[in-house]
Scaffold this motif. Structure first.
Motif, PDB file in Angstrom:
ATOM      1  N   PRO A  38      42.215  38.229  33.374  1.00  0.00           N
ATOM      2  CA  PRO A  38      40.965  37.786  34.101  1.00  0.00           C
ATOM      3  C   PRO A  38      40.176  39.415  34.603  1.00  0.00           C
ATOM      4  O   PRO A  38      38.922  39.234  34.775  1.00  0.00           O
ATOM      5  CB  PRO A  38      41.325  37.429  35.166  1.00  0.00           C
ATOM      6  CG  PRO A  38      43.265  38.009  35.280  1.00  0.00           C
ATOM      7  CD  PRO A  38      43.613  38.427  34.221  1.00  0.00           C
ATOM      8  N   ASP A  39      40.910  40.525  34.437  1.00  0.00           N
ATOM      9  CA  ASP A  39      39.992  41.649  34.919  1.00  0.00           C
ATOM     10  C   ASP A  39      39.498  41.845  33.809  1.00  0.00           C
ATOM     11  O   ASP A  39      37.484  42.592  34.348  1.00  0.00           O
ATOM     12  CB  ASP A  39      40.700  42.454  34.930  1.00  0.00           C
ATOM     13  CG  ASP A  39      42.106  43.140  33.992  1.00  0.00           C
ATOM     14  OD1 ASP A  39      42.344  41.918  33.570  1.00  0.00           O
ATOM     15  OD2 ASP A  39      42.198  44.511  33.416  1.00  0.00           O
ATOM     16  N   GLU A  40      39.189  41.485  32.627  1.00  0.00           N
ATOM     17  CA  GLU A  40      38.188  41.290  31.844  1.00  0.00           C
ATOM     18  C   GLU A  40      37.432  40.248  31.557  1.00  0.00           C
ATOM     19  O   GLU A  40      35.992  40.749  31.500  1.00  0.00           O
ATOM     20  CB  GLU A  40      38.595  42.173  30.165  1.00  0.00           C
ATOM     21  CG  GLU A  40      39.884  43.305  30.593  1.00  0.00           C
ATOM     22  CD  GLU A  40      39.891  43.430  28.878  1.00  0.00           C
ATOM     23  OE1 GLU A  40      39.974  42.381  27.693  1.00  0.00           O
ATOM     24  OE2 GLU A  40      41.658  44.312  28.425  1.00  0.00           O
ATOM     25  N   VAL A  41      37.571  39.488  32.045  1.00  0.00           N
ATOM     26  CA  VAL A  41      36.771  38.450  31.740  1.00  0.00           C
ATOM     27  C   VAL A  41      35.970  38.426  33.157  1.00  0.00           C
ATOM     28  O   VAL A  41      34.412  38.512  32.279  1.00  0.00           O
ATOM     29  CB  VAL A  41      37.324  37.081  31.455  1.00  0.00           C
ATOM     30  CG1 VAL A  41      36.820  35.640  31.544  1.00  0.00           C
ATOM     31  CG2 VAL A  41      38.673  36.809  30.445  1.00  0.00           C
ATOM     32  N   TYR A  42      36.098  38.599  34.067  1.00  0.00           N
ATOM     33  CA  TYR A  42      35.155  38.264  35.292  1.00  0.00           C
ATOM     34  C   TYR A  42      35.087  40.126  35.475  1.00  0.00           C
ATOM     35  O   TYR A  42      34.627  40.293  37.041  1.00  0.00           O
ATOM     36  CB  TYR A  42      36.158  38.105  36.024  1.00  0.00           C
ATOM     37  CG  TYR A  42      36.648  36.873  35.967  1.00  0.00           C
ATOM     38  CD1 TYR A  42      36.023  35.460  36.047  1.00  0.00           C
ATOM     39  CD2 TYR A  42      37.920  36.327  35.997  1.00  0.00           C
ATOM     40  CE1 TYR A  42      35.950  34.372  35.121  1.00  0.00           C
ATOM     41  CE2 TYR A  42      38.680  34.927  35.314  1.00  0.00           C
ATOM     42  CZ  TYR A  42      37.751  33.791  35.478  1.00  0.00           C
ATOM     43  OH  TYR A  42      38.477  32.482  34.881  1.00  0.00           O
ATOM     44  N   LYS A  43      34.197  40.513  34.584  1.00  0.00           N
ATOM     45  CA  LYS A  43      34.581  42.156  34.974  1.00  0.00           C
ATOM     46  C   LYS A  43      33.033  42.572  35.424  1.00  0.00           C
ATOM     47  O   LYS A  43      33.558  42.807  36.887  1.00  0.00           O
ATOM     48  CB  LYS A  43      34.024  42.853  33.587  1.00  0.00           C
ATOM     49  CG  LYS A  43      34.493  44.152  33.266  1.00  0.00           C
ATOM     50  CD  LYS A  43      34.127  44.503  32.385  1.00  0.00           C
ATOM     51  CE  LYS A  43      34.835  45.936  31.432  1.00  0.00           C
ATOM     52  NZ  LYS A  43      35.118  46.249  30.236  1.00  0.00           N
ATOM     53  N   GLU A  44      32.259  41.531  35.486  1.00  0.00           N
ATOM     54  CA  GLU A  44      31.528  41.872  36.478  1.00  0.00           C
ATOM     55  C   GLU A  44      31.890  41.614  38.085  1.00  0.00           C
ATOM     56  O   GLU A  44      30.943  41.732  39.217  1.00  0.00           O
ATOM     57  CB  GLU A  44      30.074  41.207  36.724  1.00  0.00           C
ATOM     58  CG  GLU A  44      29.197  41.416  34.830  1.00  0.00           C
ATOM     59  CD  GLU A  44      28.222  40.914  34.613  1.00  0.00           C
ATOM     60  OE1 GLU A  44      27.503  39.487  35.453  1.00  0.00           O
ATOM     61  OE2 GLU A  44      27.463  40.723  33.727  1.00  0.00           O
ATOM     62  N   LYS A  45      32.557  40.457  38.893  1.00  0.00           N
ATOM     63  CA  LYS A  45      32.941  40.295  39.784  1.00  0.00           C
ATOM     64  C   LYS A  45      34.521  40.836  39.697  1.00  0.00           C
ATOM     65  O   LYS A  45      34.211  41.187  40.676  1.00  0.00           O
ATOM     66  CB  LYS A  45      33.485  38.173  40.156  1.00  0.00           C
ATOM     67  CG  LYS A  45      31.651  37.943  40.287  1.00  0.00           C
ATOM     68  CD  LYS A  45      32.076  36.132  40.058  1.00  0.00           C
ATOM     69  CE  LYS A  45      30.383  36.125  40.625  1.00  0.00           C
ATOM     70  NZ  LYS A  45      31.189  34.361  40.475  1.00  0.00           N
ATOM     71  N   TRP A  46      34.596  41.254  39.178  1.00  0.00           N
ATOM     72  CA  TRP A  46      36.561  41.996  39.449  1.00  0.00           C
ATOM     73  C   TRP A  46      36.294  43.217  40.730  1.00  0.00           C
ATOM     74  O   TRP A  46      35.071  43.853  40.709  1.00  0.00           O
ATOM     75  CB  TRP A  46      37.041  42.304  37.963  1.00  0.00           C
ATOM     76  CG  TRP A  46      38.321  43.041  38.054  1.00  0.00           C
ATOM     77  CD1 TRP A  46      38.981  43.930  38.776  1.00  0.00           C
ATOM     78  CD2 TRP A  46      39.349  41.926  37.829  1.00  0.00           C
ATOM     79  NE1 TRP A  46      40.214  43.950  38.539  1.00  0.00           N
ATOM     80  CE2 TRP A  46      40.498  42.636  38.568  1.00  0.00           C
ATOM     81  CE3 TRP A  46      39.131  40.509  38.300  1.00  0.00           C
ATOM     82  CZ2 TRP A  46      41.493  41.946  38.464  1.00  0.00           C
ATOM     83  CZ3 TRP A  46      40.664  39.960  38.097  1.00  0.00           C
ATOM     84  CH2 TRP A  46      41.997  40.386  38.425  1.00  0.00           C
ATOM     85  N   GLN A  47      37.339  42.690  42.004  1.00  0.00           N
ATOM     86  CA  GLN A  47      37.783  43.863  42.953  1.00  0.00           C
ATOM     87  C   GLN A  47      38.493  44.189  42.799  1.00  0.00           C
ATOM     88  O   GLN A  47      39.051  45.354  43.499  1.00  0.00           O
ATOM     89  CB  GLN A  47      37.096  43.201  43.580  1.00  0.00           C
ATOM     90  CG  GLN A  47      35.625  42.558  43.859  1.00  0.00           C
ATOM     91  CD  GLN A  47      35.174  41.885  45.564  1.00  0.00           C
ATOM     92  OE1 GLN A  47      36.023  41.581  45.847  1.00  0.00           O
ATOM     93  NE2 GLN A  47      34.256  42.102  45.932  1.00  0.00           N
ATOM     94  N   GLY A  48      39.684  44.035  41.252  1.00  0.00           N
ATOM     95  CA  GLY A  48      40.671  45.209  42.416  1.00  0.00           C
ATOM     96  C   GLY A  48      41.955  43.440  41.735  1.00  0.00           C
ATOM     97  O   GLY A  48      41.655  42.312  42.252  1.00  0.00           O
ATOM     98  N   TRP A  49      42.658  42.951  41.583  1.00  0.00           N
ATOM     99  CA  TRP A  49      44.227  42.860  41.362  1.00  0.00           C
ATOM    100  C   TRP A  49      44.116  41.792  42.456  1.00  0.00           C
ATOM    101  O   TRP A  49      44.988  41.055  43.173  1.00  0.00           O
ATOM    102  CB  TRP A  49      45.371  43.557  40.553  1.00  0.00           C
ATOM    103  CG  TRP A  49      45.343  43.627  39.553  1.00  0.00           C
ATOM    104  CD1 TRP A  49      45.458  44.544  38.426  1.00  0.00           C
ATOM    105  CD2 TRP A  49      45.225  42.275  38.899  1.00  0.00           C
ATOM    106  NE1 TRP A  49      44.797  44.493  37.196  1.00  0.00           N
ATOM    107  CE2 TRP A  49      45.034  43.404  37.028  1.00  0.00           C
ATOM    108  CE3 TRP A  49      45.303  40.956  38.019  1.00  0.00           C
ATOM    109  CZ2 TRP A  49      45.198  42.062  36.411  1.00  0.00           C
ATOM    110  CZ3 TRP A  49      45.584  39.824  37.116  1.00  0.00           C
ATOM    111  CH2 TRP A  49      45.465  40.926  35.991  1.00  0.00           C
ATOM    112  N   LYS A  50      44.570  42.868  43.878  1.00  0.00           N
ATOM    113  CA  LYS A  50      44.888  42.718  44.893  1.00  0.00           C
ATOM    114  C   LYS A  50      44.338  41.859  45.554  1.00  0.00           C
ATOM    115  O   LYS A  50      44.428  40.907  46.711  1.00  0.00           O
ATOM    116  CB  LYS A  50      45.390  44.365  46.220  1.00  0.00           C
ATOM    117  CG  LYS A  50      46.207  44.919  45.793  1.00  0.00           C
ATOM    118  CD  LYS A  50      46.690  45.741  46.615  1.00  0.00           C
ATOM    119  CE  LYS A  50      45.138  46.749  46.189  1.00  0.00           C
ATOM    120  NZ  LYS A  50      45.409  48.244  47.512  1.00  0.00           N
TER     121      LYS A  50
END
Length: 111
Positions: A38-50
């Motif tokens: 998901p960190d790659e697929v949602y790259k534009e919205k990604w804010q980190g695992w936490k």
């Protein structure tokens, strides 16, 4: 699956760490439309695992009070404790780095 739906779903599964996620993504419990990265697929919205898991570090004050309640008085004791199942998921393994602004040293942290 949208980022928002994926985030909501993963939180409902009780997954709180990347290690847990990596095991879960191999299981039959992962919906076919849930990305394995998901960190790659949602790259534009990604804010980190936490943020994705809904976990975040407790405040410095909360962490300091918690560690004091555990009776930990030395860095050696802390190093053993931080890798145990007694450490809450939202307690950092490196409080000296996470709480850089508030940090006054291990003796102050342990009380």
């Amino acid at each position: 699956m949208s980022y928002e739906k994926a985030r909501e779903f993963i939180r409902s599964q009780g997954i709180r760490t990347v290690t847990e996620f990596r095991e879960w993504r191999k299981s039959e419990n992962r919906p076919i439309n849930f990305p394995t990265k998901p960190d790659e697929v949602y790259k534009e919205k990604w804010q980190g695992w936490k943020i994705f898991f809904g976990t975040d570090w407790m405040s410095y004050e909360e962490a300091r009070e918690f560690i004091r309640s555990q009776g930990i008085r030395t860095v050696t004791e802390f190093r053993k404790w931080k890798n145990s199942d007694k450490r809450p998921i939202n307690f950092p393994t490196r409080p000296d780095l996470v709480y850089k602004k508030e940090w006054q040293g291990w003796p102050e942290f342990f009380g």
